[in-house]
Design a protein around this motif. Structure first.
Motif, PDB file in Angstrom:
ATOM      1  N   PRO A  86      14.098 -37.255  -2.843  1.00 12.33           N
ATOM      2  CA  PRO A  86      12.787 -37.449  -3.477  1.00 12.33           C
ATOM      3  C   PRO A  86      12.911 -37.611  -4.994  1.00 12.33           C
ATOM      4  O   PRO A  86      13.608 -36.848  -5.659  1.00 12.33           O
ATOM      5  N   TYR A  87      12.249 -38.621  -5.536  1.00 18.57           N
ATOM      6  CA  TYR A  87      12.195 -38.794  -6.992  1.00 18.57           C
ATOM      7  C   TYR A  87      10.851 -39.419  -7.348  1.00 18.57           C
ATOM      8  O   TYR A  87      10.662 -40.629  -7.253  1.00 18.57           O
ATOM      9  N   LEU A  88       9.920 -38.566  -7.735  1.00 19.90           N
ATOM     10  CA  LEU A  88       8.568 -38.986  -8.067  1.00 19.90           C
ATOM     11  C   LEU A  88       8.278 -38.915  -9.563  1.00 19.90           C
ATOM     12  O   LEU A  88       7.380 -39.600 -10.057  1.00 19.90           O
ATOM     13  N   THR A  89       9.013 -38.092 -10.298  1.00 22.53           N
ATOM     14  CA  THR A  89       8.687 -37.807 -11.697  1.00 22.53           C
ATOM     15  C   THR A  89       8.749 -39.050 -12.573  1.00 22.53           C
ATOM     16  O   THR A  89       7.828 -39.326 -13.346  1.00 22.53           O
ATOM     17  N   ARG A  90       9.822 -39.789 -12.536  1.00 23.95           N
ATOM     18  CA  ARG A  90       9.954 -41.109 -13.143  1.00 23.95           C
ATOM     19  C   ARG A  90       9.463 -41.209 -14.588  1.00 23.95           C
ATOM     20  O   ARG A  90       8.532 -41.964 -14.885  1.00 23.95           O
ATOM     21  N   PRO A  91      10.063 -40.483 -15.524  1.00 29.59           N
ATOM     22  CA  PRO A  91       9.710 -40.722 -16.929  1.00 29.59           C
ATOM     23  C   PRO A  91      10.076 -42.142 -17.324  1.00 29.59           C
ATOM     24  O   PRO A  91      10.893 -42.800 -16.665  1.00 29.59           O
ATOM     25  N   GLY A  92       9.481 -42.642 -18.404  1.00 29.73           N
ATOM     26  CA  GLY A  92       9.739 -44.001 -18.861  1.00 29.73           C
ATOM     27  C   GLY A  92      11.166 -44.190 -19.339  1.00 29.73           C
ATOM     28  O   GLY A  92      11.963 -43.250 -19.399  1.00 29.73           O
ATOM     29  N   LEU A  93      11.469 -45.423 -19.719  1.00 33.69           N
ATOM     30  CA  LEU A  93      12.837 -45.780 -20.080  1.00 33.69           C
ATOM     31  C   LEU A  93      13.336 -44.954 -21.258  1.00 33.69           C
ATOM     32  O   LEU A  93      14.430 -44.379 -21.201  1.00 33.69           O
ATOM     33  N   LEU A  94      12.569 -44.886 -22.333  1.00 33.05           N
ATOM     34  CA  LEU A  94      13.021 -44.161 -23.528  1.00 33.05           C
ATOM     35  C   LEU A  94      13.226 -42.681 -23.216  1.00 33.05           C
ATOM     36  O   LEU A  94      14.248 -42.093 -23.595  1.00 33.05           O
ATOM     37  N   ALA A  95      12.279 -42.074 -22.522  1.00 31.16           N
ATOM     38  CA  ALA A  95      12.406 -40.651 -22.184  1.00 31.16           C
ATOM     39  C   ALA A  95      13.591 -40.421 -21.266  1.00 31.16           C
ATOM     40  O   ALA A  95      14.335 -39.436 -21.422  1.00 31.16           O
ATOM     41  N   SER A  96      13.801 -41.309 -20.313  1.00 27.36           N
ATOM     42  CA  SER A  96      14.922 -41.140 -19.389  1.00 27.36           C
ATOM     43  C   SER A  96      16.258 -41.181 -20.110  1.00 27.36           C
ATOM     44  O   SER A  96      17.197 -40.467 -19.751  1.00 27.36           O
ATOM     45  N   LEU A  97      16.349 -42.021 -21.136  1.00 27.88           N
ATOM     46  CA  LEU A  97      17.616 -42.204 -21.840  1.00 27.88           C
ATOM     47  C   LEU A  97      17.860 -41.155 -22.924  1.00 27.88           C
ATOM     48  O   LEU A  97      19.017 -40.894 -23.259  1.00 27.88           O
ATOM     49  N   THR A  98      16.801 -40.550 -23.451  1.00 30.66           N
ATOM     50  CA  THR A  98      16.976 -39.743 -24.671  1.00 30.66           C
ATOM     51  C   THR A  98      16.561 -38.290 -24.538  1.00 30.66           C
ATOM     52  O   THR A  98      16.855 -37.496 -25.445  1.00 30.66           O
ATOM     53  N   ARG A  99      15.916 -37.887 -23.457  1.00 33.08           N
ATOM     54  CA  ARG A  99      15.367 -36.535 -23.378  1.00 33.08           C
ATOM     55  C   ARG A  99      15.816 -35.835 -22.099  1.00 33.08           C
ATOM     56  O   ARG A  99      16.158 -36.490 -21.114  1.00 33.08           O
ATOM     57  N   PRO A 100      15.770 -34.501 -22.098  1.00 27.75           N
ATOM     58  CA  PRO A 100      15.962 -33.793 -20.822  1.00 27.75           C
ATOM     59  C   PRO A 100      14.887 -34.214 -19.823  1.00 27.75           C
ATOM     60  O   PRO A 100      13.740 -34.493 -20.189  1.00 27.75           O
ATOM     61  N   LEU A 101      15.262 -34.261 -18.562  1.00 29.55           N
ATOM     62  CA  LEU A 101      14.386 -34.742 -17.500  1.00 29.55           C
ATOM     63  C   LEU A 101      13.700 -33.551 -16.836  1.00 29.55           C
ATOM     64  O   LEU A 101      14.354 -32.711 -16.209  1.00 29.55           O
ATOM     65  N   VAL A 102      12.393 -33.481 -16.981  1.00 29.74           N
ATOM     66  CA  VAL A 102      11.628 -32.335 -16.491  1.00 29.74           C
ATOM     67  C   VAL A 102      10.813 -32.755 -15.274  1.00 29.74           C
ATOM     68  O   VAL A 102       9.979 -33.667 -15.360  1.00 29.74           O
ATOM     69  N   ASP A 105      18.095 -39.806 -10.223  1.00 21.90           N
ATOM     70  CA  ASP A 105      17.011 -40.469  -9.503  1.00 21.90           C
ATOM     71  C   ASP A 105      17.054 -40.187  -8.005  1.00 21.90           C
ATOM     72  O   ASP A 105      16.246 -40.746  -7.247  1.00 21.90           O
ATOM     73  N   HIS A 106      17.954 -39.319  -7.576  1.00 21.79           N
ATOM     74  CA  HIS A 106      18.032 -38.904  -6.184  1.00 21.79           C
ATOM     75  C   HIS A 106      17.805 -37.403  -6.022  1.00 21.79           C
ATOM     76  O   HIS A 106      17.440 -36.964  -4.931  1.00 21.79           O
ATOM     77  N   ILE A 107      18.044 -36.630  -7.079  1.00 25.22           N
ATOM     78  CA  ILE A 107      18.021 -35.166  -6.900  1.00 25.22           C
ATOM     79  C   ILE A 107      17.087 -34.424  -7.847  1.00 25.22           C
ATOM     80  O   ILE A 107      16.748 -33.272  -7.581  1.00 25.22           O
ATOM     81  N   LEU A 108      16.623 -35.041  -8.921  1.00 27.07           N
ATOM     82  CA  LEU A 108      15.894 -34.279  -9.945  1.00 27.07           C
ATOM     83  C   LEU A 108      14.740 -33.479  -9.363  1.00 27.07           C
ATOM     84  O   LEU A 108      14.553 -32.303  -9.703  1.00 27.07           O
ATOM     85  N   ASP A 109      13.940 -34.086  -8.491  1.00 30.52           N
ATOM     86  CA  ASP A 109      12.737 -33.418  -7.989  1.00 30.52           C
ATOM     87  C   ASP A 109      12.997 -32.520  -6.782  1.00 30.52           C
ATOM     88  O   ASP A 109      12.106 -31.779  -6.367  1.00 30.52           O
ATOM     89  N   ALA A 110      14.206 -32.587  -6.227  1.00 31.25           N
ATOM     90  CA  ALA A 110      14.474 -31.856  -4.991  1.00 31.25           C
ATOM     91  C   ALA A 110      14.372 -30.336  -5.157  1.00 31.25           C
ATOM     92  O   ALA A 110      13.752 -29.672  -4.315  1.00 31.25           O
ATOM     93  N   PRO A 111      14.966 -29.730  -6.189  1.00 29.05           N
ATOM     94  CA  PRO A 111      14.835 -28.272  -6.292  1.00 29.05           C
ATOM     95  C   PRO A 111      13.392 -27.814  -6.437  1.00 29.05           C
ATOM     96  O   PRO A 111      12.997 -26.795  -5.844  1.00 29.05           O
TER      97      PRO A 111
END
Length: 316
Positions: free
Chosen positions: A69-85, A109-115
């Motif tokens: 599952p991966y629903l969070t999907r921050p934008g390109l800039l956030a994905s590249l430069t920030r911690p993924l929440v 993009d496969h595990i971030l939302d799983a926990p």
């Protein structure tokens, strides 16, 4: 479409592509129908819902397994430069139930939302030792974590799941973020904190239908050989780097239906109009599937396909 998307090669899928799967959406043609009400004289129904990227929810109304599952999907800039929440509220709204969460590999993009999904639902997180390290980092207790090296049957309620060792596909000639984790990564993580670890193709046996999930466009022939299934959820991105990709999948697994996945970007919000990943030839992918005598079921993000159990009855 915003100019910046065009500049990096993003485009939206042609709506006419969904017409290629019209038979799968037309009850008169044997496609998905409304789920029968409890007590109706009708066969049990299996629902497969596409979450975008490589994510799926498989449920019969009593038992639910979620994959990547991966629903969070921050934008390109956030994905590249920030911690993924993880977006806790979005996850809870779109996936309210889960009994087990299976991880094909541990990229963000496969595990971030799983926990977070496991924490909310009490589901187990099942995957490689690298995936389990991610679960530990996110604070899941040991009883909700199960590591597998593959090739073992794991009871999932009345179903059985088995991870088959696999390979990560090449994207633009390389494998992104390879390697394993031997300790918990930072949490929340950055993209590069999450290597793929052992890649697993998951076989979900519901007792009536068998579903194979292939979340990256490569595989090991000897691992797939002999594992017949009804439905394959099949990665689209990077397939050109694996000669005879669709042909060999069909040869080994003999599916009746293939649901394409991982054709959409992981930076477009899940409830927005999807964008195709650069390099994905979705029309060509559908033609390859049809050329092998298999029905492609191109499914909108958050759309669903319904199937009667047992598998020989066809789509619901």
């Amino acid at each position: 479409m915003p100019r910046w998307k065009r500049l990096i090669g993003l485009r939206q899928p042609d709506p006419d592509l969904y017409a290629l799967s019209d038979a799968a959406c037309n009850p008169a043609a044997g496609g998905p129908q409304a789920t029968p009400a409890p007590g109706d004289d009708a066969p049990a129904t299996l629902e497969i819902r596409y979450l975008g990227t490589a994510g799926f929810v498989i449920s019969d109304g009593c038992h639910t397994v979620v994959l990547d599952p991966y629903l969070t999907r921050p934008g390109l800039l956030a994905s590249l430069t920030r911690p993924l929440v993880p977006d806790t509220a979005l996850i809870a709204r779109l996936i309210p139930e889960a009994d087990d969460v299976l991880i094909g590999h541990a990229h963000y993009d496969h595990i971030l939302d799983a926990p977070d999904l496991c924490r909310q639902t009490g589901a187990r997180l099942i995957g490689s030792s690298t995936a389990v390290q991610v679960g530990i980092a996110a604070g899941l207790p040991p009883e909700q974590l199960l590591a597998t090296a593959g090739r073992e049957d794991i009871a999932s309620g009345p179903w059985t799941v088995r991870g088959l060792p696999s390979l990560h596909g090449r994207i633009f000639g390389r494998i992104p973020f390879p390697g394993d984790l031997h300790a918990p990564p930072p949490w929340p993580p950055r993209m590069a904190d999450l290597p793929h670890g052992l890649v697993l193709n998951w076989l979900v046996d519901t007792g009536g239908l068998r579903v194979m999930h292939i979340d990256s466009a490569d595989f090991i022939d000897t691992e797939l050989a002999g594992h017949r299934c009804d439905i394959v959820c099949l990665c689209a991105i990077g397939r050109q780097a694996r000669p005879n990709y669709v042909r060999d999948i069909v040869k080994h697994l003999r599916p009746k239906w293939i649901i394409p996945c991982h054709w959409d970007t992981m930076i477009t919000p899940v409830e927005a109009e999807p964008d195709l990943l650069p390099g994905v030839d979705l029309p060509g992918f559908l033609r390859e599937i049809e050329a092998e005598g298999v029905t492609p079921l191109l499914t909108p993000i958050l759309g669903r396909q319904l199937f009667d159990q047992p598998g020989d009855a066809g789509p619901a």
